[in-house]
Scaffold this active site. Structure first.
Site, PDB file in Angstrom:
ATOM      1  N   THR A   1       0.867  -1.181   0.000  1.00 42.56           N
ATOM      2  CA  THR A   1       0.000   0.000   0.000  1.00 42.56           C
ATOM      3  C   THR A   1       0.908   1.237   0.000  1.00 42.56           C
ATOM      4  O   THR A   1       2.103   1.126   0.285  1.00 42.56           O
ATOM      5  CB  THR A   1      -0.877   0.055   1.270  1.00 42.56           C
ATOM      6  OG1 THR A   1      -0.096   0.570   2.353  1.00 42.56           O
ATOM      7  CG2 THR A   1      -1.427  -1.302   1.667  1.00 42.56           C
TER       8      THR A   1
ATOM      9  N   LYS B   1       7.048   3.038   1.269  1.00 43.20           N
ATOM     10  CA  LYS B   1       8.155   3.805   1.890  1.00 43.20           C
ATOM     11  C   LYS B   1       7.769   4.426   3.224  1.00 43.20           C
ATOM     12  O   LYS B   1       8.626   4.892   3.966  1.00 43.20           O
ATOM     13  CB  LYS B   1       8.541   4.986   0.983  1.00 43.20           C
ATOM     14  CG  LYS B   1       9.367   4.646  -0.214  1.00 43.20           C
ATOM     15  CD  LYS B   1       9.753   5.894  -0.979  1.00 43.20           C
ATOM     16  CE  LYS B   1       8.645   6.524  -1.741  1.00 43.20           C
ATOM     17  NZ  LYS B   1       8.094   5.810  -2.866  1.00 43.20           N
TER      18      LYS B   1
ATOM     19  N   GLY C   1       2.051   8.646 -18.578  1.00 42.31           N
ATOM     20  CA  GLY C   1       1.760   8.030 -17.275  1.00 42.31           C
ATOM     21  C   GLY C   1       2.984   7.957 -16.376  1.00 42.31           C
ATOM     22  O   GLY C   1       2.998   7.211 -15.398  1.00 42.31           O
TER      23      GLY C   1
ATOM     24  N   GLU D   1       3.061  11.749 -11.424  1.00 43.75           N
ATOM     25  CA  GLU D   1       1.882  11.723 -10.549  1.00 43.75           C
ATOM     26  C   GLU D   1       0.804  12.583 -11.221  1.00 43.75           C
ATOM     27  O   GLU D   1       1.123  13.396 -12.110  1.00 43.75           O
ATOM     28  CB  GLU D   1       2.242  12.330  -9.185  1.00 43.75           C
ATOM     29  CG  GLU D   1       3.265  11.540  -8.387  1.00 43.75           C
ATOM     30  CD  GLU D   1       2.756  10.159  -7.983  1.00 43.75           C
ATOM     31  OE1 GLU D   1       1.547  10.007  -7.764  1.00 43.75           O
ATOM     32  OE2 GLU D   1       3.574   9.231  -7.916  1.00 43.75           O
TER      33      GLU D   1
ATOM     34  N   ASP E   1       9.757  12.999  -3.063  1.00 45.45           N
ATOM     35  CA  ASP E   1       9.850  11.535  -3.120  1.00 45.45           C
ATOM     36  C   ASP E   1      11.330  11.108  -3.093  1.00 45.45           C
ATOM     37  O   ASP E   1      11.690  10.116  -2.442  1.00 45.45           O
ATOM     38  CB  ASP E   1       9.148  11.042  -4.393  1.00 45.45           C
ATOM     39  CG  ASP E   1       9.060   9.535  -4.439  1.00 45.45           C
ATOM     40  OD1 ASP E   1       8.503   8.956  -3.495  1.00 45.45           O
ATOM     41  OD2 ASP E   1       9.574   8.933  -5.403  1.00 45.45           O
TER      42      ASP E   1
ATOM     43  N   LYS F   1      13.368   8.847  -0.325  1.00 42.39           N
ATOM     44  CA  LYS F   1      14.192   7.674  -0.668  1.00 42.39           C
ATOM     45  C   LYS F   1      15.600   7.819  -0.095  1.00 42.39           C
ATOM     46  O   LYS F   1      16.199   6.832   0.342  1.00 42.39           O
ATOM     47  CB  LYS F   1      14.244   7.494  -2.187  1.00 42.39           C
ATOM     48  CG  LYS F   1      12.928   6.988  -2.760  1.00 42.39           C
ATOM     49  CD  LYS F   1      12.954   6.944  -4.270  1.00 42.39           C
ATOM     50  CE  LYS F   1      11.688   6.335  -4.827  1.00 42.39           C
ATOM     51  NZ  LYS F   1      11.533   6.562  -6.269  1.00 42.39           N
TER      52      LYS F   1
ATOM     53  N   GLY G   1       8.230   0.254 -12.108  1.00 48.41           N
ATOM     54  CA  GLY G   1       7.677  -0.725 -13.042  1.00 48.41           C
ATOM     55  C   GLY G   1       7.065  -1.864 -12.252  1.00 48.41           C
ATOM     56  O   GLY G   1       7.585  -2.245 -11.196  1.00 48.41           O
TER      57      GLY G   1
HETATM   58  N1  LIG Z   1       4.532   1.340  -9.069  1.00 45.92           N
HETATM   59  C1  LIG Z   1       5.855   1.156  -8.923  1.00 45.92           C
HETATM   60  O1  LIG Z   1       6.615   1.036  -9.892  1.00 45.92           O
HETATM   61  C2  LIG Z   1       6.438   1.080  -7.527  1.00 45.92           C
HETATM   62  C3  LIG Z   1       7.821   0.918  -7.356  1.00 45.92           C
HETATM   63  C4  LIG Z   1       8.341   0.799  -6.060  1.00 45.92           C
HETATM   64  C5  LIG Z   1       7.487   0.880  -4.974  1.00 45.92           C
HETATM   65  N2  LIG Z   1       6.152   1.084  -5.181  1.00 45.92           N
HETATM   66  C6  LIG Z   1       5.286   1.200  -4.006  1.00 45.92           C
HETATM   67  O2  LIG Z   1       4.353   0.125  -3.986  1.00 45.92           O
HETATM   68  C7  LIG Z   1       3.175   0.538  -3.287  1.00 45.92           C
HETATM   69  C8  LIG Z   1       1.958   0.223  -4.133  1.00 45.92           C
HETATM   70  O3  LIG Z   1       2.036   0.921  -5.351  1.00 45.92           O
HETATM   71  P1  LIG Z   1       0.889   0.742  -6.474  1.00 45.92           P
HETATM   72  O4  LIG Z   1       1.397   1.437  -7.665  1.00 45.92           O
HETATM   73  O5  LIG Z   1       0.465  -0.684  -6.548  1.00 45.92           O
HETATM   74  O6  LIG Z   1      -0.308   1.594  -5.791  1.00 45.92           O
HETATM   75  P2  LIG Z   1      -1.882   1.509  -6.121  1.00 45.92           P
HETATM   76  O7  LIG Z   1      -2.116   0.925  -7.475  1.00 45.92           O
HETATM   77  O8  LIG Z   1      -2.429   2.852  -5.807  1.00 45.92           O
HETATM   78  O9  LIG Z   1      -2.445   0.444  -5.049  1.00 45.92           O
HETATM   79  C9  LIG Z   1      -2.428   0.704  -3.682  1.00 45.92           C
HETATM   80  C10 LIG Z   1      -3.211  -0.367  -2.936  1.00 45.92           C
HETATM   81  O10 LIG Z   1      -3.071  -0.099  -1.539  1.00 45.92           O
HETATM   82  C11 LIG Z   1      -4.389  -0.144  -0.940  1.00 45.92           C
HETATM   83  N3  LIG Z   1      -4.439   0.729   0.229  1.00 45.92           N
HETATM   84  C12 LIG Z   1      -4.297   2.077   0.282  1.00 45.92           C
HETATM   85  N4  LIG Z   1      -4.414   2.518   1.541  1.00 45.92           N
HETATM   86  C13 LIG Z   1      -4.640   1.429   2.302  1.00 45.92           C
HETATM   87  C14 LIG Z   1      -4.861   1.242   3.698  1.00 45.92           C
HETATM   88  N5  LIG Z   1      -4.855   2.266   4.555  1.00 45.92           N
HETATM   89  N6  LIG Z   1      -5.073  -0.016   4.150  1.00 45.92           N
HETATM   90  C15 LIG Z   1      -5.083  -1.075   3.304  1.00 45.92           C
HETATM   91  N7  LIG Z   1      -4.872  -0.944   1.960  1.00 45.92           N
HETATM   92  C16 LIG Z   1      -4.657   0.286   1.476  1.00 45.92           C
HETATM   93  C17 LIG Z   1      -5.306   0.347  -2.032  1.00 45.92           C
HETATM   94  O11 LIG Z   1      -6.629  -0.019  -1.719  1.00 45.92           O
HETATM   95  P3  LIG Z   1      -7.869   0.304  -2.683  1.00 45.92           P
HETATM   96  O12 LIG Z   1      -7.762  -0.685  -3.802  1.00 45.92           O
HETATM   97  O13 LIG Z   1      -9.033   0.079  -1.790  1.00 45.92           O
HETATM   98  O14 LIG Z   1      -7.706   1.727  -3.117  1.00 45.92           O
HETATM   99  C18 LIG Z   1      -4.716  -0.368  -3.248  1.00 45.92           C
HETATM  100  O15 LIG Z   1      -5.197  -1.688  -3.325  1.00 45.92           O
HETATM  101  C19 LIG Z   1       3.351   2.026  -2.982  1.00 45.92           C
HETATM  102  O16 LIG Z   1       3.823   2.203  -1.676  1.00 45.92           O
HETATM  103  C20 LIG Z   1       4.417   2.450  -3.992  1.00 45.92           C
HETATM  104  O17 LIG Z   1       5.157   3.581  -3.574  1.00 45.92           O
HETATM  105  C21 LIG Z   1       5.605   1.171  -6.408  1.00 45.92           C
END
Ligand SMILES: NC(=O)c1ccc[n+]([C@@H]2O[C@H](COP(=O)([O-])OP(=O)(O)OC[C@H]3O[C@@H](n4cnc5c(N)ncnc54)[C@H](OP(=O)(O)O)[C@@H]3O)[C@@H](O)[C@H]2O)c1
Length: 368
Positions: free
Chosen positions: A103, A127, A212, A215, A226, A230, A348
């Site tokens: 999350t 993070k 995309g 943000e 951000d 990090k 990614g």
């Molecule tokens: N995308 C990347 O390339 C990348 C790389 C490194 C790290 N990350 C990290 O990975 C994490 C997830 O990224 P993502 O891109 O998958 O985000 P995302 O698509 O926005 O998904 C976030 C998920 O977390 C859930 N969530 C949010 N708040 C919550 C809470 N309080 N309790 C329980 N669940 C909660 C959301 O629930 P709902 O479905 O109900 O909204 C959703 O299912 C983030 O911390 C991000 O910084 C991402």
């Protein structure tokens, strides 16, 4: 009387079961779950990876065993998510158990002490936990030590690039890390690798938004916050007791453009274009390239940490960067003249989900 460890002929010796709880079913969470079935197969014979809970901010499926291939349809039976139910469920689960936080939520990270009290190892892509205020962060570390539990968070910086793991290996081997610098934002890496002074910088920001890469409000990327977060993660990995505010931050935005509504920002975008055009002309005249860099120096127990736009020599490690890539340059006692460089995609879905599985594989070594 039957010994629970006794095995019938033809049946595999009793395996440890690692109970796996996945929080977050968004982009990375879904990719992690997609890969889980093949990881369960890969570890079959060594450990049983038992998926036993999936949740997001709205719903939770708390069930003894969930078929990972069919998680999405099973999740349609999920009940409304309630924090107290989750904590009670975790406490009742047999050990070993791991909660994987995918999350972006600080509120969720603030539940780590409760998850540790329930006996869970932690794996975080989020993070927010590793950058909580110092006192809370230290309490989590102390609780982990008391409970003999692990916290792996390699994907919080550089996605799947094993930067924290490499740093830990150097430290555990007796090396001293003196400096860590690099480009930690895929978005800002893309923007500055593309920018050659011919197109207005804000046009590239618009392109990045359409692809995309940014943000929803691109100022969240341009603010550098951000990258600052990090750098705090890496500083703490080195044992530095820093807070976010101890890291100097110069946003990639002229003063005054950071606040206010998004429409106002786009109206004043010429200020951003001018700032970048001037910096680019100066850098080019000196045979340098622009990078939005983070740097952390440890000298005689003192820490200097900052995040800013810099002009680097075009032969420096930071210059040789593909758009979107992250780079980490580590200078240590053992890597002095020629630093250790890690480079690759810093975001990614596949590499991040893969990095979470690498953390899970690391945990498996200590619990099987
Ligand atoms: N995308 C990347 O390339 C990348 C790389 C490194 C790290 N990350 C990290 O990975 C994490 C997830 O990224 P993502 O891109 O998958 O985000 P995302 O698509 O926005 O998904 C976030 C998920 O977390 C859930 N969530 C949010 N708040 C919550 C809470 N309080 N309790 C329980 N669940 C909660 C959301 O629930 P709902 O479905 O109900 O909204 C959703 O299912 C983030 O911390 C991000 O910084 C991402």
């Amino acid at each position: 009387m039957t010994d629970s460890k006794q095995v019938k002929p033809g049946v595999a010796a009793s395996l440890t079961t690692l109970n796996v709880v996945v929080a977050g079913t968004g982009k990375v969470g879904a990719e992690f779950l997609r890969l889980l079935a093949s990881q369960q197969q890969r570890f079959a014979g060594q450990i049983r990876l038992n998926l036993c809970a999936i949740l997001n901010s709205r719903q939770a499926l708390l069930s003894d065993t969930i078929e990972s291939q069919a998680w999405s349809s099973a999740f349609s039976d999920a009940k409304p998510y309630q924090q107290a139910n989750l904590v009670a469920y975790l406490a009742a689960l047999p050990s070993p158990k791991v909660l994987i936080d995918i999350t972006p939520s600080q509120d969720f990270a603030r539940l780590y002490p409760a998850f540790i009290a329930a006996g869970c190892h932690l794996i975080s892509a989020n993070k927010q936990g590793v950058t909580l205020p110092g006192a809370e962060y230290q309490q989590i570390l102390q609780a982990l030590v008391r409970s003999g539990l692990r916290w792996l968070s390699n994907t919080t910086v550089g996605a799947g690039i094993p930067v924290q793991r490499v740093m830990q290996e150097l430290l555990q081997s007796g090396d001293q890390i003196r400096e860590v610098s690099g480009v930690f934002s895929g978005t800002l890496s893309w923007l500055l690798c593309q920018y050659d002074g011919t197109t207005a910088f804000s046009e590239l920001v618009l392109q990045a938004q359409q692809l995309g890469y940014t943000e929803p409000d691109p100022r969240d990327d341009l603010s550098g916050k951000d990258v600052q977060r990090k750098l705090l993660v890496l500083a703490r990995e080195l044992g530095a007791e820093l807070e976010l505010a101890d890291i100097e931050l110069e946003p990639l935005l002229p003063a005054g453009l950071a606040d206010g509504d998004l429409a106002g920002f786009w109206q004043q975008r010429q200020q951003l274009d001018l700032m970048l055009a001037e910096a680019y002309a100066k850098a080019t005249a000196e045979n340098k390239v622009l990078r939005y860099a983070a740097s952390l120096c440890l000298v005689d127990g003192q820490v200097q940490a900052g995040v800013r736009l810099v002009a680097v020599d075009n032969k420096a490690p930071l210059a040789a960067l593909a758009p979107c890539d992250n780079i980490f340059v580590i200078t240590s006692d053992w890597y002095q003249q020629n630093p250790l460089v890690l480079k690759g995609p810093g975001a990614g879905l596949l590499v991040t989900a893969g990095g979470l599985h690498a953390d899970l594989a690391e945990l498996v070594k200590s619990v099987r």
